[in-house]
Design a protein around this motif. Sequence first.
Motif, PDB file in Angstrom:
ATOM      1  N   LEU A 144     -16.523  -9.128  22.404  1.00  0.00           N
ATOM      2  CA  LEU A 144     -15.718  -8.345  23.336  1.00  0.00           C
ATOM      3  C   LEU A 144     -15.052  -9.280  24.343  1.00  0.00           C
ATOM      4  N   GLU A 145     -13.763  -9.089  24.573  1.00  0.00           N
ATOM      5  CA  GLU A 145     -13.064  -9.856  25.606  1.00  0.00           C
ATOM      6  C   GLU A 145     -12.781  -8.947  26.798  1.00  0.00           C
ATOM      7  N   VAL A 146     -13.224  -9.384  27.967  1.00  0.00           N
ATOM      8  CA  VAL A 146     -13.029  -8.623  29.203  1.00  0.00           C
ATOM      9  C   VAL A 146     -12.047  -9.382  30.091  1.00  0.00           C
ATOM     10  N   GLU A 147     -11.060  -8.664  30.586  1.00  0.00           N
ATOM     11  CA  GLU A 147     -10.068  -9.262  31.488  1.00  0.00           C
ATOM     12  C   GLU A 147      -9.972  -8.408  32.751  1.00  0.00           C
ATOM     13  N   ILE A 148     -10.062  -9.047  33.906  1.00  0.00           N
ATOM     14  CA  ILE A 148      -9.939  -8.337  35.180  1.00  0.00           C
ATOM     15  C   ILE A 148      -8.813  -8.967  35.997  1.00  0.00           C
ATOM     16  N   ALA A 149      -8.214  -8.172  36.878  1.00  0.00           N
ATOM     17  CA  ALA A 149      -7.099  -8.660  37.703  1.00  0.00           C
ATOM     18  C   ALA A 149      -7.133  -7.957  39.046  1.00  0.00           C
ATOM     19  N   ASP A 150      -6.516  -8.588  40.019  1.00  0.00           N
ATOM     20  CA  ASP A 150      -6.428  -7.976  41.345  1.00  0.00           C
ATOM     21  C   ASP A 150      -5.189  -7.099  41.437  1.00  0.00           C
ATOM     22  N   PHE A 151      -4.830  -6.676  42.658  1.00  0.00           N
ATOM     23  CA  PHE A 151      -3.741  -5.727  42.844  1.00  0.00           C
ATOM     24  C   PHE A 151      -2.401  -6.263  42.355  1.00  0.00           C
ATOM     25  N   PHE A 152      -2.121  -7.533  42.659  1.00  0.00           N
ATOM     26  CA  PHE A 152      -0.810  -8.113  42.367  1.00  0.00           C
ATOM     27  C   PHE A 152      -0.830  -9.094  41.196  1.00  0.00           C
ATOM     28  N   GLY A 153      -1.956  -9.205  40.521  1.00  0.00           N
ATOM     29  CA  GLY A 153      -2.040 -10.125  39.403  1.00  0.00           C
ATOM     30  C   GLY A 153      -2.155 -11.579  39.815  1.00  0.00           C
ATOM     31  N   TRP A 154      -2.522 -11.814  41.070  1.00  0.00           N
ATOM     32  CA  TRP A 154      -2.683 -13.203  41.524  1.00  0.00           C
ATOM     33  C   TRP A 154      -3.901 -13.856  40.863  1.00  0.00           C
ATOM     34  N   ILE A 155      -4.970 -13.081  40.769  1.00  0.00           N
ATOM     35  CA  ILE A 155      -6.187 -13.584  40.123  1.00  0.00           C
ATOM     36  C   ILE A 155      -6.420 -12.799  38.842  1.00  0.00           C
ATOM     37  N   GLN A 156      -6.475 -13.511  37.731  1.00  0.00           N
ATOM     38  CA  GLN A 156      -6.768 -12.907  36.431  1.00  0.00           C
ATOM     39  C   GLN A 156      -7.888 -13.711  35.773  1.00  0.00           C
ATOM     40  N   LYS A 157      -8.964 -13.010  35.441  1.00  0.00           N
ATOM     41  CA  LYS A 157     -10.119 -13.682  34.854  1.00  0.00           C
ATOM     42  C   LYS A 157     -10.431 -13.070  33.492  1.00  0.00           C
ATOM     43  N   ARG A 158     -10.801 -13.944  32.565  1.00  0.00           N
ATOM     44  CA  ARG A 158     -11.172 -13.497  31.222  1.00  0.00           C
ATOM     45  C   ARG A 158     -12.540 -14.034  30.864  1.00  0.00           C
ATOM     46  N   SER A 159     -13.257 -13.218  30.093  1.00  0.00           N
ATOM     47  CA  SER A 159     -14.567 -13.647  29.621  1.00  0.00           C
ATOM     48  C   SER A 159     -14.809 -13.056  28.233  1.00  0.00           C
ATOM     49  N   PHE A 160     -15.301 -13.890  27.322  1.00  0.00           N
ATOM     50  CA  PHE A 160     -15.611 -13.421  25.972  1.00  0.00           C
ATOM     51  C   PHE A 160     -17.117 -13.233  25.858  1.00  0.00           C
ATOM     52  N   ILE A 161     -17.516 -12.023  25.512  1.00  0.00           N
ATOM     53  CA  ILE A 161     -18.936 -11.694  25.339  1.00  0.00           C
ATOM     54  C   ILE A 161     -19.215 -11.628  23.839  1.00  0.00           C
TER      55      ILE A 161
END
Length: 402
Positions: A144-161
């Motif tokens: 599973l790949e999880v991607e999270i982002a803030d309001f404006f897309g300044w911070i985008q993080k991905r993690s593969f489980i």
Amino acid sequence: MKRSGKYLSLTTRLVFIVSLFFSMYVFAMFQGGTVSWTIFYMVTPFLLYSIALFLYPLSVLKVKRSIRSKTIEKGGKLHVTLHITRSFPFPLLYTTISEKWDDARVIESVPQTKQFFIFGFKKEIEWSYEVDKLPRGQYTIEGLEVEIADFFGWIQKRSFIELKDSILVFPNTTSMHYVPIDAQYDRGSLLSPYSLVKDTTMATGVRDYQAGDRVTWIHWKSFARTQNLMTKEFEDRQSEDLVVLLDGRVSDTFEEQVELTASLIEEASSQQASIAFVSTGEEITVFPFIHSAEQLNEVFVHLAKIKPVSVNDMKLIARSTFSALAGSVIVVTGKPDAAFIQTVNHVTTSMKSVICFVVVDKLQAVSTELQQQVAYAKSKGIAVHLLSRKQFSDAFKEVSSL
């Protein structure tokens, strides 16, 4: 290198956010006024959230996958449910979760394998999706790949489980009417060591009941008289072993060939026939005995995984492959060319008879080349019959009439 590049990009974004925060603070300090400070206070929560999101570890996410059935028939539905949990209720806003399959065709054809969530403060969410009309084969869900982002897309993080699951899609089978090949009663001169099928219309006597006997075989009149369970004895119909040989070369009707093979084996096995299976390809695979449900399942697993190979990659069939087998051979192919027929004819010299099913597309006219191939096979003493998918149900009838 990719991981370090992503980390560098994320760190650069954090530096930008921190620099923006101090720049706005310095601007408000020197510029003064209500407007400057209002803008600073309005933007500060978003900047602080972005910084906090940068520090939030995605490793706290735990995933559990539930699959209703990991073995389905071709064209069936696969039902998958994902349970995502976490221990710390940090407010996650824009969260995208996607399943990673080893076969890119599944991801491209099924948009449901990717889902967008607003996680919020929830500690647990559940997501279900279905995959329709999976072709025959073996598939692996890598994770599973999880991607999270803030309001404006300044911070985008991905993690593969990583969370692997294997899915088997069995070939479809067609219901058939089983007709034994060259069957004879035990009054004949040549008897095989196996009972092909019991003729339950001819009871020849009774014996003591044994575990595993069918209820329909119990002789109830004897039970009423003696209070002891007795089982009817039937005359056995005997025949040579039946061997099904699948041509593993690439052809336009390979999937139909696999389905016909599966149907033949399933029907013969359900009738307690003595049947064996040989498949060609990169390796010659032999299943000499298919008597139990477990052995039948092993054959279906093989048929689910098998892939066609080119002529150059196919391993030649050795005569020793059939040395321990006897009886009649049913060959399932889509291309009965001279080279293949010669090989079959050479390695099956010890067999009683060879019957060849050529699977064709009913929508296409039989070509002159195919007619010539059929004529050549018949000249070698091989009984040949052309079958389309709609004729699979009468396959055994065709065999008995050849």
